[in-house]
Design an enzyme around this catalytic site. Structure first.
Site: not given
Ligand code: GLT
Ligand code: MN
Ligand code: MN
Length: 403
Positions: A69, A72, A103, A196, A198, A232, A235, A260, A270, A272, A302
């Site tokens: 980002h 970042d 990206m 993306e 979510k 993702e 998500h 992702d 979420d 991750d 991600d």
């Molecule tokens: C954030 C989010 C991710 C996205 C990122 C891109 S930022 O961490 O949870 O899923 O992919 O904006």
């Molecule tokens: Mn996520």
């Molecule tokens: Mn993501």
């Protein structure tokens, strides 16, 4: 900085067949390995990890590139002078360690100005500022080589249902993406957008919550060819959906511009998690799909390390994501080479797939009347055994390493 860069690696990439290499096209967001473990209930547990250190360590572990980002890399309040210096050092590190930035994206969710969203915020000042910030971040991403630009909705959503007209919100999102596509064309950038989805978090509901919603939305844009999706794992899983199937649908219409990869335990917040750490079977089918069906983009992770980890644990996490991907890749090859499985699949999918010319191809009145007049032995069709138990067990045996 030199001192930082000279710190020895805490994990070994390993030299076995699963060791990641640049040809695997693995990438990580600066925000992933840089995640400091803060959550709604507890503060940071790890110190800041300098982006230049991330470039070096990820490269040594076998990663191909990094994503970021705007903030970042360049802090929110940096002066133009500071920005240029940071970008210069980062470029140098990318160069030194043979890393790319395929990206980039914009942070439209952290600063309080975005507490009601960005492109869909009710305040026109916020919407205009979001466009400005995104154009600047696109410039930054392109300067560092990005060819894909991600839009994660972040706070584009709603808590108080009455506060926003949901149809207006979709229109605003469309207007913003249309505007930014034109900006990219105007600048002559070689850049595609990947949206993306979510379903929720941080808002109670997010607009355009799933891959399916996004694909439908993209077809309404002025430049639909420039826009695809960035699904993702976590998500779609939060929405209780089968990620593998959503990705397949996107691939089938050439809309999988980016992906992702991570993992998730069930439909909760979420998480991750490290790729492949929980949903072993789905991850296997996902890797099989990406490897066999022509996805050529980055394999982006991600995810972030457990909050219990120190820096060494972060590198264990990063290496784990990549190695597990390669292990599934190997399993997919075994699946494809397994004579019993392939024979079973041929049997399952055998027979005249055109059913004497009645199936496939285009509609014709003749086909329709032949079909309407056909006799079907429904009882025979209904009595078929499909052998899916056997097939699935063989799949499990491949995954568990006994075949
Ligand atoms: C954030 C989010 C991710 C996205 C990122 C891109 S930022 O961490 O949870 O899923 O992919 O904006
Ligand atoms: Mn996520
Ligand atoms: Mn993501």
């Amino acid at each position: 900085m030199t001192d930082l860069l000279n710190k020895p690696l805490t994990s070994e990439a390993g030299s076995d067949q699963f060791a990641p290499t640049k040809a695997d096209k693995f990438t990580f967001g600066l925000w992933t390995v840089g995640n400091r473990g803060r959550d709604p209930f507890g503060d940071f547990v790890r110190p800041v990890l300098n982006p230049l250190v991330q470039v070096k360590k990820l490269s040594e572990l076998g990663a191909w590139g990094l994503n970021f980002h705007d903030n970042d890399l360049v802090p929110f309040n940096a002066t133009p002078f500071e920005r240029d210096r940071i970008v210069k050092d980062f470029k140098q590190a990318l160069n030194d360690y043979g890393m790319v930035v395929p990206m980039a994206t914009t942070n439209l969710f952290f600063h309080p100005v975005f507490k009601d969203g960005a492109f869909t915020a009710v305040d026109p000042g916020v919407r205009a500022y979001a466009l400005q910030k995104t154009m600047r971040a696109i410039d930054l991403g392109v300067e560092l080589g990005a060819e894909t630009y991600v839009f994660w909705g972040g706070r584009e959503g709603v808590d108080a249902e009455a506060s926003k007209d949901p149809m207006e919100a979709v229109k605003r999102m469309r207007e913003a993406i249309n505007f930014l596509c034109e900006y990219v064309k105007d600048q002559g950038y070689n850049l595609r957008f990947a949206l993306e989805p979510k379903p929720n978090e941080p808002r109670t509901d997010t607009y355009l919550p799933t891959v399916g919603h996004m694909l439908a939305f993209i077809s309404t844009l002025d430049n639909p060819d420039m826009v695809g999706v960035n699904p993702e794992v976590a998500h779609e899983s939060m929405a209780g959906l089968n990620f593998y199937q959503g990705v397949a649908q996107a691939l089938e219409v050439n809309k999988l511009f980016h992906i992702d990869l991570n993992d998730q335990k069930g439909p909760r917040y979420d998480q991750d998690l490290r790729f492949g750490s929980e949903s072993i079977k789905n991850s296997f089918f996902l890797v099989k799909l990406l490897e066999e069906k022509g996805y050529t983009g980055p394999r982006a992770f991600d995810a972030h390390a457990y909050r219990t980890e120190d820096e060494a644990g972060v590198w264990d996490f990063a290496l784990g994501c990549m190695r597990t991907y390669n292990m599934f890749k190997e399993k997919a090859k075994r699946f494809a080479a397994d004579a019993e499985i392939q024979a079973l699949l041929s049997e399952i999918n055998g027979g005249d797939q055109t059913y004497g010319g009645l199936l496939g191809g285009k509609y014709s009145p003749e086909k329709a009347s032949r079909l309407k007049g056909s006799d079907f032995d429904v009882d025979k069709l209904a009595s078929r055994g499909y052998k899916y138990e056997k097939l699935d067990q063989l799949t499990i045996e491949i995954i568990l390493g006994v075949r």
